[in-house]
Design a protein around this motif. Sequence first.
Motif, PDB file in Angstrom:
ATOM      1  N   GLN A  90      -7.322 -22.766  -8.459  1.00  0.00           N
ATOM      2  CA  GLN A  90      -8.067 -21.676  -7.814  1.00  0.00           C
ATOM      3  C   GLN A  90      -8.261 -21.951  -6.322  1.00  0.00           C
ATOM      4  O   GLN A  90      -8.159 -21.042  -5.502  1.00  0.00           O
ATOM      5  CB  GLN A  90      -9.399 -21.466  -8.528  1.00  0.00           C
ATOM      6  CG  GLN A  90      -9.181 -20.861  -9.916  1.00  0.00           C
ATOM      7  CD  GLN A  90     -10.473 -20.689 -10.701  1.00  0.00           C
ATOM      8  OE1 GLN A  90     -11.224 -21.634 -10.877  1.00  0.00           O
ATOM      9  NE2 GLN A  90     -10.727 -19.476 -11.161  1.00  0.00           N
ATOM     10  N   LYS A 135      -5.426 -12.146  -3.695  1.00  0.00           N
ATOM     11  CA  LYS A 135      -6.651 -12.529  -4.428  1.00  0.00           C
ATOM     12  C   LYS A 135      -6.362 -12.844  -5.893  1.00  0.00           C
ATOM     13  O   LYS A 135      -5.413 -12.326  -6.477  1.00  0.00           O
ATOM     14  CB  LYS A 135      -7.663 -11.382  -4.378  1.00  0.00           C
ATOM     15  CG  LYS A 135      -8.252 -11.130  -2.987  1.00  0.00           C
ATOM     16  CD  LYS A 135      -9.684 -11.670  -2.930  1.00  0.00           C
ATOM     17  CE  LYS A 135     -10.317 -11.521  -1.548  1.00  0.00           C
ATOM     18  NZ  LYS A 135      -9.606 -12.245  -0.489  1.00  0.00           N
ATOM     19  N   GLN A 136      -7.244 -13.675  -6.456  1.00  0.00           N
ATOM     20  CA  GLN A 136      -7.140 -13.989  -7.877  1.00  0.00           C
ATOM     21  C   GLN A 136      -8.166 -13.175  -8.667  1.00  0.00           C
ATOM     22  O   GLN A 136      -9.210 -12.832  -8.153  1.00  0.00           O
ATOM     23  CB  GLN A 136      -7.441 -15.472  -8.111  1.00  0.00           C
ATOM     24  CG  GLN A 136      -6.547 -16.408  -7.348  1.00  0.00           C
ATOM     25  CD  GLN A 136      -7.156 -17.798  -7.230  1.00  0.00           C
ATOM     26  OE1 GLN A 136      -7.542 -18.404  -8.218  1.00  0.00           O
ATOM     27  NE2 GLN A 136      -7.228 -18.302  -6.012  1.00  0.00           N
ATOM     28  N   ARG A 137      -7.820 -12.906  -9.934  1.00  0.00           N
ATOM     29  CA  ARG A 137      -8.812 -12.306 -10.828  1.00  0.00           C
ATOM     30  C   ARG A 137      -8.452 -12.685 -12.261  1.00  0.00           C
ATOM     31  O   ARG A 137      -7.272 -12.958 -12.565  1.00  0.00           O
ATOM     32  CB  ARG A 137      -8.853 -10.781 -10.665  1.00  0.00           C
ATOM     33  CG  ARG A 137      -7.630 -10.094 -11.179  1.00  0.00           C
ATOM     34  CD  ARG A 137      -7.605  -8.596 -10.962  1.00  0.00           C
ATOM     35  NE  ARG A 137      -6.344  -8.075 -11.481  1.00  0.00           N
ATOM     36  CZ  ARG A 137      -6.163  -7.587 -12.700  1.00  0.00           C
ATOM     37  NH1 ARG A 137      -7.187  -7.470 -13.531  1.00  0.00           N
ATOM     38  NH2 ARG A 137      -4.976  -7.176 -13.114  1.00  0.00           N
ATOM     39  N   GLY A 154      -2.919 -14.230  -9.942  1.00  0.00           N
ATOM     40  CA  GLY A 154      -3.106 -14.616  -8.553  1.00  0.00           C
ATOM     41  C   GLY A 154      -1.814 -15.111  -7.946  1.00  0.00           C
ATOM     42  O   GLY A 154      -0.885 -15.501  -8.675  1.00  0.00           O
TER      43      GLY A 154
END
Length: 401
Positions: free
Chosen positions: A25, A114-116, A125
């Motif tokens: 992350q 962006k990551q989700r 991501g």
Amino acid sequence: MPNLSHAEKAALDRVTDAPMLAQVQQWAAVNSGSRNLQGLAEMAGLLADAFAALPGDVTLLDPAPVDAVAADGRVDLIAHGRHLHLAVRPDAPVRLLLTGHMDTVFGIDHPFQKQRWQEPGILNGPGVADMKGGIAVMLAALLALEGGPETPNFGYDVVINSDEEVGSPSSAALLRRIAMGKAAAFTYEPALPDGTLAGARAGSGNFSIIVTGRSAHAGRNPQDGRNALVAAADLALRLKRGSGSGFSCNPARIDGGGPNNVVPDHAILRVNFRPRSAEDERAARDLLDRTIADIAHEHDVELHCHGGFGRPPKPMDERTGRLFDLVRRCGADLGVPIAWRDTGGVCDGNNIAACGIAVVDTMGVRGGSIHSDAEFLIADSLVERARLSTLTLMRVAHEKI
Ligand SMILES: [Zn+2]
């Protein structure tokens, strides 16, 4: 797990606590597109800090100079980021190579940044699977091996380059140099979502053919012109027609031309070949050379060919088969079924295999939709694949691959 030794069990137990997800992350939050030098420098710094937990000295090596053909035909230098190198126990009798890449295909201006959590356990991501997750897996396996009471009986080199997604032009020589003398190599590209590895890989070659004709007035004296655009188009058609079962050919783009009333004197054809074997690569090269000579003669233009086969074909030879079999047996002892299948995709595994080194190049996470904004990482696979790597690395040093 009845087939595991005491030492193997102890090493595998050390994997579970590895901070892999947090690393992925953190790393995926940094844009490290192959052309984003600032992002790559930040990424290299984070990786150097993380890999400093291993024995040996981490160094960041300058990229080799690389040039490319611009749309106007000029050959320009292209800048790349630095590459990470770590050598541990270089004097050990058995040495392994582990490689990864810190760059992604998503440039600084790409909307996917962006990551989700797509759903519980599935992280979407940029670069989470390809291959920041894989780098975390590699590091976790090495930390598990180094964290025990006994020093591992093998040495290894880690190379994490910054230009894999653009064909590794500035790191190919480094990889070649460091691959020499290694017993085996592992690259941490993602496996398919179900865990399937990439077996044999086709090769890949990229070429820019600069065509120089002669301009003339399209109405007054077109007979004095030599149309570079038509010559480039003819070249594209003949190359496409000449490809076959052994190699594919993809004419991808023609730059050049100009106003409607001028016979164009300049064009560049961009073309990609994917040969299945070294023989097919030679056949593709022959077709290219022969057709360029024919076009020069028939169209009375000059052609200059730039580029090459940067990714040699990676066949499944006997030695590579044995290494895959070792990974499969390690997986079986961990309750993880391992299969592999051939692919037309390419990676640094192609270049490592061309050095005569057996390589399994999809030791990274399970994930998918890479190179798109749907890229995802199956989070559970971090521990699963780090355990697979830990056991494989312990055993490969014992077996004569
Ligand atoms: Zn990759």
